[in-house]
Design a protein around this motif. Structure first.
Motif, PDB file in Angstrom:
ATOM      1  N   SER A  71       0.844  -1.195   0.000  1.00  0.00           N
ATOM      2  CA  SER A  71       0.000   0.000   0.000  1.00  0.00           C
ATOM      3  C   SER A  71       0.879   1.244   0.000  1.00  0.00           C
ATOM      4  CB  SER A  71      -0.907  -0.004   1.235  1.00  0.00           C
ATOM      5  OG  SER A  71      -1.684   1.179   1.292  1.00  0.00           O
ATOM      6  N   MET A  72       0.678   2.120  -0.982  1.00  0.00           N
ATOM      7  CA  MET A  72       1.501   3.320  -1.130  1.00  0.00           C
ATOM      8  C   MET A  72       0.656   4.578  -0.933  1.00  0.00           C
ATOM      9  SD  MET A  72       4.604   2.279  -1.984  1.00  0.00           S
ATOM     10  CE  MET A  72       5.325   0.683  -2.415  1.00  0.00           C
ATOM     11  N   PRO A  73       1.239   5.651  -0.373  1.00  0.00           N
ATOM     12  CA  PRO A  73       2.580   5.725   0.198  1.00  0.00           C
ATOM     13  C   PRO A  73       2.639   5.023   1.553  1.00  0.00           C
ATOM     14  CG  PRO A  73       1.448   7.793   0.555  1.00  0.00           C
ATOM     15  CD  PRO A  73       0.532   6.954  -0.297  1.00  0.00           C
ATOM     16  N   PHE A  74       3.839   4.624   1.962  1.00  0.00           N
ATOM     17  CA  PHE A  74       4.013   3.974   3.250  1.00  0.00           C
ATOM     18  C   PHE A  74       3.709   4.961   4.369  1.00  0.00           C
ATOM     19  CE2 PHE A  74       7.479   1.155   1.216  1.00  0.00           C
ATOM     20  CZ  PHE A  74       6.535   0.222   0.823  1.00  0.00           C
ATOM     21  N   SER A  75       2.895   4.542   5.309  1.00  0.00           N
ATOM     22  CA  SER A  75       2.520   5.384   6.440  1.00  0.00           C
ATOM     23  C   SER A  75       3.004   4.764   7.745  1.00  0.00           C
ATOM     24  CB  SER A  75       0.994   5.542   6.484  1.00  0.00           C
ATOM     25  OG  SER A  75       0.595   6.124   7.705  1.00  0.00           O
ATOM     26  N   VAL A  76       3.390   5.615   8.701  1.00  0.00           N
ATOM     27  CA  VAL A  76       3.826   5.106  10.002  1.00  0.00           C
ATOM     28  C   VAL A  76       2.673   4.450  10.745  1.00  0.00           C
ATOM     29  CG1 VAL A  76       5.737   6.734  10.243  1.00  0.00           C
ATOM     30  CG2 VAL A  76       3.465   7.371  11.081  1.00  0.00           C
ATOM     31  N   THR A  94       9.477   2.019  -2.821  1.00  0.00           N
ATOM     32  CA  THR A  94       9.328   2.708  -1.539  1.00  0.00           C
ATOM     33  C   THR A  94       8.762   4.101  -1.820  1.00  0.00           C
ATOM     34  OG1 THR A  94      11.583   3.651  -1.531  1.00  0.00           O
ATOM     35  CG2 THR A  94      11.280   1.475  -0.521  1.00  0.00           C
ATOM     36  N   TYR A  95       7.914   4.559  -0.930  1.00  0.00           N
ATOM     37  CA  TYR A  95       7.236   5.842  -1.130  1.00  0.00           C
ATOM     38  C   TYR A  95       6.775   6.311   0.247  1.00  0.00           C
ATOM     39  CZ  TYR A  95       3.567   9.038  -2.987  1.00  0.00           C
ATOM     40  OH  TYR A  95       2.763  10.107  -3.279  1.00  0.00           O
ATOM     41  N   ALA A  96       7.315   7.436   0.705  1.00  0.00           N
ATOM     42  CA  ALA A  96       7.067   7.890   2.074  1.00  0.00           C
ATOM     43  C   ALA A  96       5.896   8.851   2.184  1.00  0.00           C
ATOM     44  CB  ALA A  96       8.321   8.569   2.622  1.00  0.00           C
ATOM     45  N   ASN A 130      11.536  11.640   0.347  1.00  0.00           N
ATOM     46  CA  ASN A 130      11.335  12.739  -0.582  1.00  0.00           C
ATOM     47  C   ASN A 130       9.869  12.905  -0.993  1.00  0.00           C
ATOM     48  OD1 ASN A 130      12.694  14.870  -1.985  1.00  0.00           O
ATOM     49  ND2 ASN A 130      12.345  13.788  -3.902  1.00  0.00           N
ATOM     50  N   ASN A 131       9.052  11.859  -0.713  1.00  0.00           N
ATOM     51  CA  ASN A 131       7.623  11.895  -1.027  1.00  0.00           C
ATOM     52  C   ASN A 131       7.375  11.939  -2.534  1.00  0.00           C
ATOM     53  OD1 ASN A 131       4.758  13.967  -0.671  1.00  0.00           O
ATOM     54  ND2 ASN A 131       4.896  11.897   0.132  1.00  0.00           N
ATOM     55  N   LYS A 132       8.422  11.583  -3.318  1.00  0.00           N
ATOM     56  CA  LYS A 132       8.312  11.579  -4.773  1.00  0.00           C
ATOM     57  C   LYS A 132       9.147  10.420  -5.328  1.00  0.00           C
ATOM     58  CE  LYS A 132       7.853  16.621  -5.004  1.00  0.00           C
ATOM     59  NZ  LYS A 132       8.500  17.875  -5.448  1.00  0.00           N
TER      60      LYS A 132
END
Length: 348
Positions: free
Chosen positions: A136-141, A299-301, A263-265
């Motif tokens: 599931s993107m973006p990865f969430s804490v 990976t995606y933050a 970087n969220n990108k």
């Protein structure tokens, strides 16, 4: 404020220490100078830090718990940024004990020393690797991260669990930072962008896994340091809205919190390689390889927590960041790299 930075001769530790010194902080830097990668690179980083009268450099291993506790007390340390670790996903496949000793035992020593010395805020490095099998993107804490796909990732998840136990038991404020593929000048030679640059400069082929279709949230070092710096004076407080029936993994009823710093990108690996080629002014010879064990496709933050709490979102573009890295690389390694290229070309 006296800040202890463990792993101060490392990539992130060096840049953070330099920023803290620039801001007028007193820094105690600790490193054991292990040979996981080029020790001379670590020495050259270290030399810049010890030139400052506000920096005390200590060569010491985290295995020495008594020495660590004595150092913290003697120097009047109030805040710790724990960046020392055995890094690398692939290395953990062949050298597992290095991760158990450094990432688990070493971190345990940092936690206990923090408790005994009454540290006001412990900030420590986690990793985007903890997201493991998540897609599931973006990865969430707030995501569950109970399915790591490498031992390295498992040790970093363990660090978060250990930190929570100390936050719960001893009211120790702890902040975990999940770093997303950090890059930039003075970087780690084991990282893909660094080895790509080395090989392109030397005229050697690079190995591109999964046909270059992997995506990474490449994050420039200055953005990482800015995020850490802003969080130092932002020790976590217990979350009064934390629900035991629907527990949020990223926060707690204890003084504990976890953040993504990315970087969220996300950028596709081939785009990243093309940018390196452009900034070096050289084309890469590519060897395409299958996906490696322990790797993830993307990976995606999600950095909403960082934005909400300290009003910061990383903004450095890949073009800017790789451009700065390429300039540093050619300055630091240039003559040697060019010689290798010339010799190889002459042999052909």
């Amino acid at each position: 404020m006296t800040i202890l930075v463990t792993g101060a001769a490392g990539f992130i530790g060096f840049h953070l220490s330099a920023r803290l010194l620039k801001e007028g902080k007193r820094v105690v830097g600790l490193d054991n100078f292990n040979d996981y990668y080029d020790v001379q690179l670590k020495r050259d980083r270290w030399a810049q830090l010890v030139a400052s009268p506000s920096f005390r450099g200590v060569e010491q291993d985290l295995a020495d718990y008594e020495g660590l506790l004595a150092l913290i007390r003697e120097e009047g340390v109030t805040t710790i940024v724990h960046l020392a670790a055995q890094a690398g996903v692939r290395y953990s496949l062949t050298n597992p004990f290095a991760y158990l000793e450094t990432n688990l035992t070493g971190f345990g020593h940092v936690l206990e020393a923090s408790r005994q010395a009454g540290i006001k805020h412990l900030v420590y490095a986690s990793s985007s690797s903890v997201y493991g099998a998540n897609v599931s993107m973006p990865f969430s804490v707030s995501d569950n991260v109970d399915h790591p796909v490498s031992l390295y990732a498992a040790t970093k998840k363990s660090n978060e669990l250990m930190a929570h136990a100390y936050s719960h038991l001893y009211n120790l404020p702890t902040t975990g930072l999940r770093f997303f593929t950090v890059y930039g000048p003075w970087g780690r030679p084991d990282m893909a962008y660094f080895s790509f640059t080395q090989r392109i400069m030397a005229g050697e082929p690079i190995q591109v896994f999964n046909e270059g279709k992997m995506q990474r949230d490449f994050t420039y070092i200055d953005d990482i340091v800015e995020g850490i710096y802003r969080l130092l004076d932002h020790a976590p407080q217990p979350n009064p809205e934390w629900d035991r029936m629907q527990p949020d993994p990223g926060t707690s009823y204890a003084p504990y919190k976890v953040y993504n710093i990315g970087n969220n990108k996300p950028v596709e690996l081939m785009t990243f390689i093309n940018t390196i080629e452009d900034k070096l002014g050289r084309k890469a010879v590519m060897e395409f390889k299958p996906m490696q064990p322990g790797d993830v496709t993307a990976t995606y933050a999600d950095v909403d927590g960082l934005m909400a709490d300290v009003d910061f979102r990383p903004e450095t573009t890949i073009e800017e960041g790789i451009g700065r890295f390429a300039e540093w690389y050619k300055s630091y390694y240039g003559a040697h790299a060019d010689l290798e290229t010339a010799v190889k070309a002459a042999g052909q």
